[in-house]
Design an enzyme around this catalytic site. Structure first.
Site, mmCIF file in Angstrom:
data_model
loop_
_atom_site.group_PDB
_atom_site.id
_atom_site.type_symbol
_atom_site.label_atom_id
_atom_site.label_comp_id
_atom_site.label_asym_id
_atom_site.label_seq_id
_atom_site.Cartn_x
_atom_site.Cartn_y
_atom_site.Cartn_z
ATOM 1 N N ARG A 250 0.820 -1.204 0.000
ATOM 2 C CA ARG A 250 0.000 0.000 0.000
ATOM 3 C C ARG A 250 0.859 1.262 0.000
ATOM 4 O O ARG A 250 2.035 1.241 0.354
ATOM 5 C CB ARG A 250 -0.957 0.004 1.190
ATOM 6 C CG ARG A 250 -0.323 0.248 2.540
ATOM 7 C CD ARG A 250 -1.413 0.294 3.613
ATOM 8 N NE ARG A 250 -0.882 0.511 4.949
ATOM 9 C CZ ARG A 250 -0.643 1.713 5.486
ATOM 10 N NH1 ARG A 250 -0.876 2.805 4.773
ATOM 11 N NH2 ARG A 250 -0.177 1.821 6.716
ATOM 12 N N HIS A 251 0.239 2.370 -0.410
ATOM 13 C CA HIS A 251 0.915 3.662 -0.419
ATOM 14 C C HIS A 251 0.849 4.266 0.980
ATOM 15 O O HIS A 251 -0.176 4.134 1.668
ATOM 16 C CB HIS A 251 0.227 4.595 -1.422
ATOM 17 C CG HIS A 251 1.023 5.804 -1.767
ATOM 18 N ND1 HIS A 251 1.158 6.883 -0.922
ATOM 19 C CD2 HIS A 251 1.736 6.113 -2.885
ATOM 20 C CE1 HIS A 251 1.914 7.806 -1.492
ATOM 21 N NE2 HIS A 251 2.273 7.366 -2.686
#
Length: 409
Positions: A250-251
């Site tokens: 994920r970012h």
């Protein structure tokens, strides 16, 4: 092609003709080895420069002995490791501790525009070939040094390979999932970053030379190059004073921006703003999520990312990845299949961008630098055999050649 009388014998020599490019006419002496340096000098070669690879006696560049080989799983005699980052170059074997070979090397330097090396700092100086020494012979020489930690600082002579630099830069610690171990990035990122920045430094120094008439010493460190790619990690450190935790795929600052599970396999969704999130919610039939206080802004979605992922996957797991790729793409939301290397190589986009070429009969990645007005051939010259051009180059840069041009000192 030139023909030169040597007694009663006619000797002919030529050098490889690379595709026309902005660096056509540039002579590069390439002392680099393994991956970091050769990756950078191959970009110069792809863009038209004449690159002469100087290799030590014996087996030459270490990567000539590295697999995989052409014809794997059957061991062949052509290393793909070497071939991928030495295409289009010429090869000469020189013993830089031998007086005759040193003279040939110095004759090459007198005519060169660029010299690239990636030895441990101090090695070239011990051979008598420091930047300062060679600049006396050729003031216009751009001398590029790429090493693990650069030419200065307490770690300058520290031995380094890609994984050493990944470990010490923080990128290895930051890669992986929270409940898993630190993980090496899935390619030799530090080597490749160093090679790219070496190319950038050379191009910049050549541009400056057009104004000043003088060369320069380009000093690139794999460590520095890798640090410069760690922007998110440094953002977190500057903001909190602590190293960021591993977060998987994920970012760190946008959500949803991750790999998601469908009914059959994972795929990727990236929503970089609130509008895209609203479009996604509508596309998957969960419009209420866009009004949920936990998810109404990007900041709140990042804070509640685990809950958001559960909500999204509760829907996404009902249909195949192919279904969602079509539906979400049609809604205007960035979405992508999760491909392996073989699948990426076979994409029509890869073909359209000429990013899978042939060089010397070997398939390999193409040149990512596309410049209008210059060709980007699908077939390029391959990597040279060890000392393949040695006889011709020794004649071209030998003592008699130097005497004719008055360059022997």
């Amino acid at each position: 092609m030139q023909s030169v009388d040597k007694g009663s014998k006619i000797m002919s020599f030529t050098h490889r003709k690379n595709a026309a490019g902005p660096f056509a006419g540039l002579l590069v002496i390439d002392l680099t080895h393994v991956l970091n340096g050769p990756f950078g000098t191959t970009i110069l070669c792809d863009l038209g420069a004449r690159v002469i690879k100087v290799e030590p006696p014996g087996h030459g560049d270490d990567t000539r002995t590295y697999g995989p080989y052409v014809g794997e799983p059957y061991v062949g005699d052509q290393s793909l490791y070497f071939s991928f980052v030495n295409r289009g170059k010429e090869s000469i074997v020189l013993n830089l501790k031998d007086d005759a070979d040193r003279e040939i090397f110095l004759n090459m330097v007198r005519k060169a525009d660029v010299l690239a090396e990636n030895f441990r700092p101090g090695t070239m100086a011990r051979l008598g070939f420091s930047y300062e020494a060679l600049a006396q012979i050729n003031p216009r020489l751009v001398y590029a040094s790429s090493s693990g930690f650069g030419q200065t600082g307490p770690l300058s002579t520290f031995p380094a390979y890609d994984t050493i630099v990944q470990a010490m830069s923080g990128i290895l610690d930051a890669t992986g999932f929270p409940d898993g171990p630190p993980t090496r990035v899935g390619t030799s990122l530090s080597d490749l970053c160093g090679g790219v920045f070496m190319f950038c430094g050379i191009a910049s120094a050549l541009y400056a030379r057009e104004r000043t008439g003088k060369g320069a010493h380009v000093d690139v460190a794999m460590f520095d190059a890798t640090l410069s790619f760690l922007e998110h990690g440094f953002m977190s450190y500057v903001a909190t004073g602590h190293a960021p935790a591993r977060i998987g795929n994920r970012h760190p600052y946008m959500a949803p921006f991750d790999v998601f599970a469908a009914a059959d396999k994972p795929f990727v969704i990236c929503c970089g703003n609130d509008h895209l999130f609203e479009l996604l919610c509508t596309a998957i039939g969960r419009t209420e999520l866009a009004a949920d206080p936990r998810f109404v802004t990007n900041t709140s979605r990042v804070a509640h990312e685990p809950e958001l992922k559960v909500e999204l996957e509760s829907v996404l797991k009902r249909q195949t990845a192919e279904h969602w790729l079509e539906v979400i793409h049609a809604a205007g939301v960035p979405v992508a299949p999760l491909l392996n290397v073989a699948e990426a190589a076979q994409l029509p986009q890869t073909e359209a961008r000429n990013m899978f070429i042939e060089a010397g009969g070997v398939r390999m990645p193409g040149n990512p630098v596309k410049i209008s007005g210059y060709p980007d051939p699908k077939v390029r010259a391959g990597a040279p055999a060890l000392d393949e051009h040695g006889p011709a180059l020794r004649h071209e840069f030998g003592v008699q050649s130097a005497l004719r041009t008055g360059t022997v000192r």
